[in-house]
Design a protein around this motif. Structure first.
Motif, mmCIF file in Angstrom:
data_model
loop_
_atom_site.group_PDB
_atom_site.id
_atom_site.type_symbol
_atom_site.label_atom_id
_atom_site.label_comp_id
_atom_site.label_asym_id
_atom_site.label_seq_id
_atom_site.Cartn_x
_atom_site.Cartn_y
_atom_site.Cartn_z
ATOM 1 N N TYR A 770 0.859 -1.178 0.000
ATOM 2 C CA TYR A 770 0.000 0.000 0.000
ATOM 3 C C TYR A 770 0.897 1.229 0.000
ATOM 4 O O TYR A 770 1.974 1.244 0.600
ATOM 5 N N LYS A 771 0.430 2.272 -0.655
ATOM 6 C CA LYS A 771 1.198 3.507 -0.748
ATOM 7 C C LYS A 771 0.767 4.464 0.340
ATOM 8 O O LYS A 771 -0.419 4.661 0.599
ATOM 9 N N LEU A 772 1.758 5.045 1.003
ATOM 10 C CA LEU A 772 1.482 6.040 2.030
ATOM 11 C C LEU A 772 1.222 7.393 1.378
ATOM 12 O O LEU A 772 2.019 7.862 0.560
ATOM 13 N N HIS A 773 0.111 8.009 1.746
ATOM 14 C CA HIS A 773 -0.118 9.358 1.242
ATOM 15 C C HIS A 773 0.594 10.355 2.146
ATOM 16 O O HIS A 773 1.158 10.010 3.182
ATOM 17 N N ASP A 774 0.541 11.608 1.755
ATOM 18 C CA ASP A 774 1.362 12.620 2.405
ATOM 19 C C ASP A 774 0.977 12.845 3.864
ATOM 20 O O ASP A 774 1.841 13.053 4.734
ATOM 21 N N ASP A 775 -0.324 12.822 4.161
ATOM 22 C CA ASP A 775 -0.734 13.014 5.553
ATOM 23 C C ASP A 775 -0.214 11.886 6.439
ATOM 24 O O ASP A 775 0.173 12.114 7.597
ATOM 25 N N ALA A 776 -0.201 10.680 5.904
ATOM 26 C CA ALA A 776 0.321 9.561 6.683
ATOM 27 C C ALA A 776 1.812 9.741 6.948
ATOM 28 O O ALA A 776 2.300 9.428 8.049
ATOM 29 N N LYS A 777 2.536 10.233 5.972
ATOM 30 C CA LYS A 777 3.966 10.483 6.186
ATOM 31 C C LYS A 777 4.185 11.536 7.261
ATOM 32 O O LYS A 777 5.056 11.389 8.139
ATOM 33 N N CYS A 778 3.393 12.613 7.211
ATOM 34 C CA CYS A 778 3.553 13.674 8.211
ATOM 35 C C CYS A 778 3.249 13.150 9.614
ATOM 36 O O CYS A 778 3.996 13.423 10.572
ATOM 37 N N ASP A 779 2.173 12.409 9.759
ATOM 38 C CA ASP A 779 1.821 11.885 11.072
ATOM 39 C C ASP A 779 2.885 10.913 11.585
ATOM 40 O O ASP A 779 3.209 10.901 12.778
ATOM 41 N N THR A 780 3.450 10.138 10.676
ATOM 42 C CA THR A 780 4.493 9.194 11.080
ATOM 43 C C THR A 780 5.747 9.935 11.510
ATOM 44 O O THR A 780 6.398 9.567 12.506
ATOM 45 N N MET A 781 6.106 10.982 10.780
ATOM 46 C CA MET A 781 7.256 11.786 11.194
ATOM 47 C C MET A 781 7.010 12.459 12.539
ATOM 48 O O MET A 781 7.922 12.574 13.364
ATOM 49 N N GLY A 782 5.775 12.902 12.766
ATOM 50 C CA GLY A 782 5.458 13.485 14.059
ATOM 51 C C GLY A 782 5.629 12.489 15.191
ATOM 52 O O GLY A 782 6.114 12.833 16.278
ATOM 53 N N ALA A 783 5.245 11.238 14.946
ATOM 54 C CA ALA A 783 5.436 10.213 15.977
ATOM 55 C C ALA A 783 6.917 9.949 16.210
ATOM 56 O O ALA A 783 7.364 9.787 17.361
ATOM 57 N N LEU A 784 7.707 9.909 15.129
ATOM 58 C CA LEU A 784 9.149 9.719 15.290
ATOM 59 C C LEU A 784 9.772 10.883 16.037
ATOM 60 O O LEU A 784 10.726 10.701 16.812
ATOM 61 N N TRP A 785 9.261 12.085 15.801
ATOM 62 C CA TRP A 785 9.774 13.264 16.527
ATOM 63 C C TRP A 785 9.591 13.069 18.022
ATOM 64 O O TRP A 785 10.496 13.382 18.816
ATOM 65 N N ARG A 786 8.438 12.574 18.432
ATOM 66 C CA ARG A 786 8.212 12.339 19.860
ATOM 67 C C ARG A 786 9.111 11.225 20.387
ATOM 68 O O ARG A 786 9.595 11.278 21.519
ATOM 69 N N ILE A 787 9.342 10.207 19.566
ATOM 70 C CA ILE A 787 10.137 9.061 20.023
ATOM 71 C C ILE A 787 11.582 9.457 20.258
ATOM 72 O O ILE A 787 12.164 9.198 21.314
#
Length: 1547
Positions: A770-787
């Protein structure tokens, strides 16, 4: 009547020896104000027609004389006829006296012996009734003859029967002991009469029919007879109820079949009478008589002491009542009457637990007769019958003795009206059914008394069944000691089983709700009830079949479970297993949401349920649900979040488990998976709560996380990132797993997320992509930022997983649609770019290795080309790009979801010299104090400078100039990445002109060039200068080059990073040494001998000569510089290089023996000079040792400082006190503690002082024996003492009170017998509110006191005078500590912690908590480490936390790295122009206490930190021994090697 035997009967029953005064009054008096019986009025009137009373004017005392005369005549007569006549006359006179005198007790006591008279009247009544029975042909009582006996009048005008009935009724109604009447056998006689009256109803009914055919005269005579019968029945019922209240009444009926006959009457009323009434065979009057029989039986059972239980069992009377319940027919029976029989059954059970029961348990009779089954059947019949279908009696003449208000009296002492009011809340079904449920609850809780419950507690308890019985006090005094009337603990599980059976078999939802409410009352009435009822497995069975219930019943069931968890504190594993099984059934989404929400609530209450829920299979169920999601079946099967409609469960799903209770013990693994169920994660209503439940199970639960990972959980949930509904839950799970993996044992999880972002594709377990759309990428980066922001190991793994290459891969995705790019695409790209760069900032923050990896990527040509080609450097987005690059350069960590507008504190104007492009969440940004950690980002900005708009170019250059001037650290980093060379290349086309761009750029070149110029940069500069001179242009660069060479305006400290020692000679009173080390060490690593050079400014210049310096013809700029230099007299020493070990000479060379031959020196001047030097420096002693000294021992164990190594502290509970701990002292390895309002008295600590008593006194107590030594009252008059302190020698006591006074007392032993006396030295007045805390320091002779007026005042202990007041605090003072070694004063006001010098200068301030309620309650510090460079303090907080603080100087590198705003530097204190020199840095938070920490103490040997809380718990925090030393040594060696390697790579 055989009167000759009467005296003999009297002697046997009551005894003639008793005097009238010995008759005890009945404990249950009947209200004399109640209307008298009709017989009293009627027959008194008849008696008035007799010859003896023909004169109406006869006086009352004459009647008394007649009564005494007739009574004496009765006692003295010898013939039977004379006695009978005398007795008749006595009774007639008594009836007339009663009519005139209301105080019957006084009358009878005054005229005659009460017990003898009562016995005689009773025996006379029994004898006359026996005569009637003997005179009958059938040897049974004839009702007509009975009525005739009570109505006939003799020739003399007497009515013996009526008078006897009246006399008995009067004796029963009055407060007279009824035991004599019971001994006469009158109660048995009355029951036989009452039975005859009941049997007469059929005959009266037939006679009523016959009267229709008779004449009118006969009909009128019969009606008179019926009226007379009602009057007689009223009196008989009244007498029977009065006698039944006596405790021995039931025992008096055992001699014959009277009690059994009464039981049969009551049972016959339910089985036969109501059916006959509806057929017209018996009148309504008969039903009312049966109701009275039930009331009489109830009174007998309530007031009995238990001795009747044997008789009841012997004659199977419980079975008689049960048959009436069994044969209840709703069509012809009365539910209220049958419910009264159930009440009698309950009374029988309670009767068997009274003292005289002798171990007979009538509950077994109910069980043996299948009574529980009959009760369940009765409840079901009531629930299926129409509501309120009860028999209602019409009013008749008998109501006059049913109750004073016309209401019907029940056996429990209540009445119909109160019962109806009690049941008014149960409007959905009959009151009888509600009453039956209450009886079952009481039956379950009836049993033997608990031995641990005292009588007082029993008397205060009430039954939770909605009804109560009130036995007489006399009876209660008999059996209250052994029978637990108010006990609420379950004694009979079969009664609870009955409630369960009713619930399972009932078709009425209202009945089921009421049953559940009753069960909840049972569980909540005693803490052990739920555990006892778990044997029935009722709740698990209900839970398993909860799908068929309405939501109201589901809420009650979950409420029961919540009670079991929170109050009973048991772990309902079977119930939770049933919930887990139910979760797999095809139930509604609303019920699933309710169950999952309950799981989340359960975990939040107690963390142990994470393990329990995993063991019952909840975690596995959720994982299986995710595995079977349509999303994982391929893109064709999934097109978003499923909105399937809820499929209702089958109608029979509830009852299918009734016969298979063992099924609830099976594991959910055995149940069919996915058979027609509604998945949790496919319905909108349950998606959110499903993820919440999964996260609650995984958070801080290593075993659950291991199980989740073992099931390949991360791989399963990653594809759900493509769904908007699931993404938040997936990222929360990933954040939980990766963040809590502190050592990154499972580093592949973070790597998988990074790879997913790189590729932009996610693969499911089935192989679908499945392809990640842009909002999914942003949310994932936000989670990595917290981690990466909270887990330093995650930072390392991020770098190892080539996470910084995301910069290239993400920018590369911007190239795909370059031709058709519009404004919306740019907005998406800049959002991705923002999330990406803020993730990179968090990943490199304070991580040297990641900085190097980021530098390699960001300075590459590929990154620059991708950035330029992305289109992000347009005018509209250039400001955001610059801000993100500057955040990365300065490592300003900002949440990625915040926009530039939301973080900016205010817009800046164009007229300002510097535009603050970078803004932090707090809004505090000062470029003059920021450090550049990632200079590669600045290089990218400089390289892209010409792509920006002119205005942005100037703003950026202006900001870079401020950053370059900020510190040598920034200059080092900027010059090391070649920023000077880049700037020179960029400005080359602008050199001939004089644009602002060139001017701004040359300022930066000048600053950086003054610090360092590489050979290539220097050649480039000279080439530019030569070219411009040839062209006769480029004056700007030429002038800059001249200034750079002359170093005219460059401060000396900005020239290099060479360490130096600076002495400020303008200070007086002490030496001031400032050490600027930069990134190097001082002294040099080679040793303490080094070659150095000196520089001084105005070292010998006085202040008077400063104006003369301005007379020379210098510019204003130079004068300003000179004036600034004259402000400080500086002596500075610089290190250049270390001296070799071969040339090291510690002393002056002339002072060594044999180093110079004076006699060989021929020059007189040289000889005099050498002698002068030798005389000045002295003679160096001869060398004593030819071998080196023995090396210093390095194996000596030096105790580790517990505060410095607080991360390794381990708590141990050493003591549990009964009250709050306010002070901790260690003396000779012994720990002493003081409770609330106590203070240990130095120096031996064998005594302590205490306060807070109602008499406002201060007391001296012995510590070991807790013995009172002396009491001192009214120290502060009527004000209560709030705090106290004692000097180190124990001779001075200081107290603070509510009046704001600080009183100093001197302790002396000149009192009587050597007792202690307190002499007031002085009362110190300054505070305006209550003094809350104080501290006495004898080494520094001062007292520090804090108050509710938010002030701290310093007093002189020697002169007892005011010294100074510290600046006002925002909140009242909560704690004060004085370091007796350094004299520093530490104050705590709410959450503000401040350190002050002895002179009142603020050294450091810190806000200890973000929560205003988390106040500091206790403070301590280290008093044995004055030789260390840092100071340590410990604070105890309201939340139970113990925080360790390190105070460092603001010039310390650690201080520079900690970004503290100016407002935080002062902590809200008004310090004026003063800025604290030091900072308090939080070193460690110790969490173990559950209550507020009220006392702290650090032992002098630095072996342990002691802390005490308000619950009395004393903890000892200690360091492990050898293992900690070894690990610390290994860690330090590893850190040193890493640091050395990083320095080599950087160089």
């Amino acid at each position: 009547m055989k009167w000759s035997t009467l005296l003999k009967d009297i002697k046997e029953k009551v005894g003639l020896a008793q005097s009238p005064d010995s008759a005890t009054a009945d404990a249950f008096p009947v209200d004399l104000t109640a209307p008298s019986s009709p017989l009293s009025t009627t027959h008194a009137g008849e008696s008035s027609r007799s010859d003896f009373n023909s004169s109406p004017s006869r006086e009352h005392h004459e009647l008394e004389l007649d009564f005494k005369r007739s009574w004496e005549e009765f006692r003295s007569s010898s013939s039977e006829k004379e006695k009978e006549a005398a007795l008749n006359l006595t009774v007639d006179t008594f009836c007339r006296l009663v009519k005139r005198n209301a105080n019957i007790d006084q009358l009878v006591t005054m005229l005659v012996e009460t017990h003898i008279f009562s016995f005689v009247i009773g025996r006379a009544f029994v004898t006359d009734i026996e005569k009637l029975k003997i005179g009958s042909k059938t040897r049974s009582l004839d009702v007509e003859r009975i009525l005739r006996f009570f109505s006939d009048v003799t020739k003399e005008g007497f009515s013996p029967g009526a008078n006897l009935l009246t006399a008995v009724e009067v004796l029963v109604s009055g407060p007279i002991d009824k035991q004599s009447l019971l001994d006469s056998g009158i109660f048995c006689c009355l029951i036989h009469v009452f039975s005859a009256l009941l049997a007469y109803d059929e005959l009266s009914k037939s006679k009523t029919n016959d009267l229709e055919e008779k004449s009118v005269d006969k009909d009128a005579g019969y009606k008179v007879l019926q009226t007379r019968r009602l009057e007689v029945e009223g009196s008989i019922v009244h007498i029977m109820k009065g006698l039944a209240s006596n405790p021995s009444a039931a025992q008096s009926l055992i001699e014959d079949d009277s009690l059994e006959s009464l039981f049969n009457m009551v049972a016959n009323g339910a089985v036969i009478v109501f059916s006959q009434y509806k057929k017209g065979l018996v009148p309504l009057h008969s039903i009312q008589l049966h109701r009275h029989a039930m009331q009489i039986l109830g009174l007998l059972l309530v007031n009995d002491n238990g001795s009747t239980s044997r008789y009841i069992r012997k004659h199977h009377l419980v079975k008689v009542l049960l048959m009436a319940v069994k044969d209840f027919d709703p069509d012809c029976g009365d539910s209220a009457y049958t419910m009264g029989i159930v009440d009698l059954l309950l009374e029988c059970v309670e009767l068997s637990y009274r003292p005289e029961a002798g171990g007979v348990r009538l509950r077994e009779d109910i069980r043996n007769a299948h009574g529980y089954h009959f009760l369940v059947q009765f409840a079901l019949v009531l629930s299926s019958s129409p509501k309120n279908q009860t028999f209602v009696s019409t009013s008749s003449s008998i109501d006059q003795y049913s109750g004073s208000d016309g209401s019907e009296v029940f056996p429990d002492g209540g009445n119909t009206k109160s019962r109806e009011n009690a049941d008014s809340s149960s409007e959905k079904f009959s009151p009888s059914l509600s009453r039956l449920l209450d009886v079952l609850v009481t039956l379950a809780q009836t049993g033997p008394a608990e031995p641990s419950i005292s009588r007082a507690s029993r008397s205060s308890q009430t039954k939770p069944t909605g009804h109560s019985r009130s036995p007489t006090p006399s009876v209660d005094s008999i059996y209250d000691e052994t029978w637990e009337q108010g006990s609420s603990k379950v004694k009979d599980l079969e009664a609870v089983q009955m409630l369960q059976d009713i619930f399972l078999k009932a078709e009425n939802k209202d009945l089921q709700a009421e049953v559940l409410n009753r069960m909840f009352k049972i569980f909540s009435s005693h803490v052990e009830n739920y555990r006892l009822c778990q044997e029935l497995r009722t709740v698990p069975l209900l839970v398993l079949n909860m799908a068929g219930f309405p939501s109201s019943l589901q809420d009650i069931i979950l409420k029961i479970l919540e009670y079991a968890v929170t109050v009973v504190n048991c772990v309902p594993e079977q119930e939770l297993l049933s919930l887990c099984c139910l979760l797999q059934q095809p139930i509604t989404s609303q019920l699933k949401q309710t169950i999952l929400s309950f799981f989340v609530k359960l975990i939040s209450f107690d963390q142990q349920y994470k393990k329990v829920l995993r063991e019952v299979g909840v975690l596995e169920v959720l994982q299986d649900d995710l595995k079977q999601h349509k999303l994982l079946m391929g893109p064709d099967q999934y097109s978003g979040v499923s909105n399937n409609s809820d499929r209702k469960p089958s109608a029979g799903s509830f009852k299918k488990h009734l016969d298979t209770k063992d099924a609830i013990i099976s594991s959910p693994k055995l149940m069919e998976s996915g058979s027609g169920k509604l998945p949790v994660f496919e319905v909108d209503d349950t998606i959110t709560v499903g993820w919440d439940c999964l996260i609650s199970l995984l958070k801080k639960a290593e075993a659950n996380q291991a199980s989740f990972r073992a099931a390949n959980g991360v791989t399963i949930i990653l594809p759900f990132l493509i769904s908007d509904a699931h993404r938040t839950g997936v990222l929360r799970v990933l954040s939980c797993l990766i963040t809590e993996d502190t050592k990154q044992v499972h580093h592949e999880e973070l790597g998988a997320v990074v790879d997913l972002l790189k590729s932009g594709m996610v693969t499911s377990i089935s192989g679908h992509q499945y392809k990640l759309h842009d909002d999914a990428k942003c949310d994932t980066m936000g989670a990595l930022w917290r981690i990466v922001g909270v887990n330093s190991s995650a930072q390392r793994v991020f770098g190892e997983a080539t996470g910084f290459s995301l910069l290239l891969t993400t920018l590369h995705t911007f190239q795909g649609n370059k031709e058709n790019m519009d404004e919306s695409d740019l907005m998406v790209y800049i959002k991705l770019f923002k999330y990406l760069f803020r993730l990179m900032t968090a990943a490199v923050c304070e991580n040297a290795l990641n900085r190097m990896k980021l530098h390699a990527v960001i300075t590459s040509q590929t990154f620059y080309d991708l950035l330029v080609e992305s289109g992000l450097l347009c005018v509209k987005l250039e400001r955001q790009v610059i801000q993100l690059l500057l955040e990365l350069a300065l490592e300003v960590v900002v949440p990625p979801f915040l926009t530039s507008e939301s973080t900016a504190s205010a817009a800046t104007t164009e007229s300002e010299k510097t535009t603050f492009i970078v803004t932090t969440p707090s809004g505090q940004f000062n470029p003059d104090k920021e450090r550049i950690y990632n200079a590669g980002a600045v290089r990218v900005l400089i390289r892209s400078l010409l792509l920006f708009s002119p205005k942005m170019q100037l703003e950026l250059l202006n900001l870079l100039e401020c950053l370059a001037r900020a510190s040598p650290f920034n200059q080092e980093n900027l010059t090391s990445v070649g920023c000077v060379e880049l700037l020179l290349e960029i400005i080359y086309p602008f050199l001939p002109g004089s644009s602002p761009f060139l001017s701004y750029a040359l300022k930066i070149v000048k600053i950086l060039g003054a610090y360092r110029l590489s050979p290539s940069e220097l050649r480039m500069l000279f080439r530019y200068v030569l070219q411009m001179r040839i062209m006769n242009s480029g004056h700007a660069i030429v002038g800059m080059m001249e200034k750079l060479i002359i170093m005219e305006d460059t401060a000396l400290e900005n020239l290099s990073l060479a360490p130096f020692v600076e002495m400020d000679m303008s200070k007086t009173g002490h030496a001031s040494v400032q050490v600027s080390l930069g990134e190097r060490s001082w002294p040099p690593a080679a040793g303490y001998s080094f070659v150095c050079w000196f520089q001084f400014r105005n070292f010998l210049t006085t202040q008077e000569k400063e104006p003369e310096a301005s007379k020379f013809g210098t510019s204003s700029k130079k004068r300003t510089s000179t004036a600034q230099q004259h402000e400080r007299n500086i002596f500075r020493m610089f290190s250049v290089s270390a001296v070799s070990n071969e040339t090291v000479n510690v002393f002056y060379h002339y002072t060594y023996e044999g180093n110079v031959d004076i006699d060989a020196v021929t020059d007189p001047a040289m000889k005099a000079s050498i002698l002068a030097q030798i005389n000045h420096f002295g003679q160096t002693p001869k060398q004593l040792f030819q071998k080196p000294h023995v090396k210093r021992r390095t194996d000596r164990k030096i105790p580790l400082h517990p505060l410095k190594h607080s991360t390794h502290l381990v708590p141990h509970e050493t003591r549990k006190c009964s009250s709050s701990i306010s002070q901790i002292i260690t003396l000779h390895d012994k720990v002493l503690v003081a409770g609330a309002n106590c203070f240990l008295k130095p120096s031996g600590y064998t005594k302590y002082i205490t306060w807070g008593f109602p008499d406002r006194s201060l007391r001296f107590m012995s510590y070991d024996q807790d013995k009172l030594l002396s009491t001192h009252e009214n120290l502060h008059e009527s004000n209560q003492i709030q705090c106290a302190g004692v000097s180190h020698d124990g001779r001075i006591v200081v107290t603070g009170a509510e009046d704001g006074l600080v009183c100093v007392w001197r302790v002396s032993k000149d009192g009587p017998r050597g007792s202690r006396r307190l002499r007031l030295e002085k009362a110190l007045c300054a505070h305006t509110a209550t003094v809350t805390c104080l501290r006495v320091s004898q080494p520094y002779m001062m007292i520090a006191s804090g108050s509710d007026d938010c002030t701290v005042i310093i007093w002189d202990l020697s002169s007892l005078s005011f010294v100074r007041q510290l600046p006002n605090f925002p909140v009242p003072i909560t704690a004060i500590y004085i370091n007796d070694l350094t004299g520093e004063i530490v104050t705590a006001a709410g959450t503000v912690l401040a350190v002050w010098s002895i002179n009142g200068d603020c050294l450091a301030v810190a806000n200890t908590s973000q929560l205003p309620s988390d106040s500091v309650l206790s403070v301590t510090g280290s008093t044995s480490s004055d030789w260390l460079e840092t100071a340590w303090y410990v604070t105890g907080h309201q939340s139970g936390a113990v925080k360790i603080w390190r105070m460092i100087h603001c010039t310390d590198p650690l201080s520079a790295e900690s970004k503290t705003s100016s407002s935080n530097r002062t902590g809200g204190l008004n310090l004026g122009d003063q800025v604290p020199e030091y900072k308090l840095i939080l070193h460690k938070v110790l969490k173990f206490h559950k209550q507020a920490v009220t006392a702290l103490h650090l032992t002098s040997d630095l072996k342990q930190l002691l802390s005490g809380d308000s619950a009395g718990q004393l903890l000892s925090w200690t360091l492990p021994d050898e293992t900690l030393r070894a690990s610390m040594k290994q860690a330090s060696l590893k850190q040193a090697s890493l640091k050395q390697a990083s320095m080599k790579q950087a160089s």
